[in-house]
Design a protein around this motif. Structure first.
Motif, short mmCIF file in Angstrom:
data_model
loop_
_atom_site.label_atom_id
_atom_site.label_comp_id
_atom_site.label_asym_id
_atom_site.label_seq_id
_atom_site.Cartn_x
_atom_site.Cartn_y
_atom_site.Cartn_z
N LEU A 1 19.64 -26.32 0.95
CA LEU A 1 18.14 -25.84 1.28
C LEU A 1 18.69 -24.60 2.54
O LEU A 1 18.29 -23.71 1.96
CB LEU A 1 17.38 -26.90 1.63
CG LEU A 1 16.87 -27.58 0.46
CD1 LEU A 1 15.36 -28.50 1.15
CD2 LEU A 1 16.46 -26.37 -1.30
N LEU A 2 19.32 -24.85 3.60
CA LEU A 2 18.95 -23.28 3.89
C LEU A 2 20.71 -22.81 4.26
O LEU A 2 19.87 -21.33 4.31
CB LEU A 2 19.58 -24.73 5.96
CG LEU A 2 19.75 -23.27 6.27
CD1 LEU A 2 18.24 -22.22 7.33
CD2 LEU A 2 20.48 -24.16 7.84
N SER A 3 21.52 -23.29 3.31
CA SER A 3 22.49 -22.32 2.49
C SER A 3 21.76 -21.61 1.41
O SER A 3 22.62 -20.43 1.23
CB SER A 3 23.79 -23.87 2.45
OG SER A 3 24.03 -23.76 3.22
N LEU A 4 20.92 -21.93 0.52
CA LEU A 4 20.21 -21.77 -0.65
C LEU A 4 19.93 -20.47 0.02
O LEU A 4 19.47 -19.32 -0.31
CB LEU A 4 19.49 -22.38 -1.65
CG LEU A 4 19.60 -22.13 -2.63
CD1 LEU A 4 20.38 -21.21 -3.54
CD2 LEU A 4 18.62 -22.84 -3.02
N LEU A 5 19.18 -20.60 1.48
CA LEU A 5 17.66 -19.84 1.94
C LEU A 5 18.85 -18.32 2.32
O LEU A 5 18.77 -17.59 1.92
CB LEU A 5 17.23 -20.68 3.30
CG LEU A 5 16.28 -19.71 3.27
CD1 LEU A 5 15.00 -18.43 2.71
CD2 LEU A 5 15.99 -20.24 4.52
N LEU A 6 19.68 -18.46 2.90
CA LEU A 6 20.86 -17.63 3.61
C LEU A 6 21.37 -16.99 2.52
O LEU A 6 21.02 -15.49 2.33
CB LEU A 6 22.16 -17.74 4.35
CG LEU A 6 21.65 -18.39 5.61
CD1 LEU A 6 22.43 -19.30 6.13
CD2 LEU A 6 20.73 -17.68 6.34
N VAL A 7 21.79 -17.44 0.99
CA VAL A 7 22.30 -16.44 -0.17
C VAL A 7 21.06 -15.82 -0.94
O VAL A 7 21.18 -14.74 -1.07
CB VAL A 7 23.21 -17.43 -1.27
CG1 VAL A 7 22.86 -16.97 -2.20
CG2 VAL A 7 24.35 -17.95 -0.61
N VAL A 8 19.75 -16.60 -0.94
CA VAL A 8 18.89 -15.65 -1.44
C VAL A 8 18.42 -14.79 -0.61
O VAL A 8 18.42 -13.65 -1.19
CB VAL A 8 17.58 -16.37 -1.97
CG1 VAL A 8 16.17 -16.03 -1.93
CG2 VAL A 8 17.67 -18.20 -2.44
N LEU A 9 18.47 -14.81 0.68
CA LEU A 9 18.19 -13.80 1.98
C LEU A 9 19.03 -12.57 1.46
O LEU A 9 18.71 -11.24 2.16
CB LEU A 9 18.06 -14.25 3.22
CG LEU A 9 17.87 -13.08 4.32
CD1 LEU A 9 16.20 -12.58 4.15
CD2 LEU A 9 17.76 -14.03 6.13
#
Length: 150
Positions: free
Chosen positions: A26-34
């Motif tokens: 989830l943190l990796s996905l959040l960084l990509v979206v950011l």
């Protein structure tokens, strides 16, 4: 019973490992979206800067403002936080390309660019470009033809 269960030690802590894995995903996905969001914001800032700079340059062409066309466009783009390449063709159409570097990870991909044109109503862009006419400026300074925005 002594409280010992068969196989109880085999699975102990596996739920914690799964939870850590899910949190990492989830943190990796959040960084990509950011990173994508900052790239989109940079693109919108580049579009806005190009539009405003082209209009400022066109104001000089039509006589609403004084000064050099590309110097005025570059000053407006700098105020918006963008680097700019400006050109004016023989018909008085101002063409501006603005570049804004995104912050964070998206900045590693390079700047977001946008191009805008402005001039008098009904003016058709001529064959002669601002580069050929010597009316090109990069962030307000003269630049050789084909200079890339950094």
């Amino acid at each position: 019973m002594s409280g010992s269960r068969r196989g109880a030690g085999d699975d102990a802590g596996s739920g914690s490992v799964v939870a850590v894995g899910v949190c990492a995903a989830l943190l990796s996905l959040l960084l990509v979206v950011l990173a994508l969001v900052t790239a989109v914001v940079a693109r919108h800032r580049a579009e806005s800067a190009a539009d405003l700079a082209a209009l400022a340059g066109a104001d000089v062409v039509v006589g609403r403002a004084t000064g050099d066309v590309c110097a005025r466009a570059a000053a407006v783009a700098r105020a918006e936080g963008a680097a700019v390449v400006c050109g004016v063709d023989a018909a008085g159409v101002v063409t501006v390309t603005a570049a804004v570097r995104p912050v964070g990870l998206a900045g590693l991909l390079g700047p977001a660019r946008a191009t805008a044109r402005a001039g008098q109503a009904g003016a058709q862009p001529g064959a002669q470009t601002g580069v050929e006419a010597g009316a090109q400026a990069t962030s307000g300074e003269a630049a050789p033809a084909g200079t890339a925005i950094q």
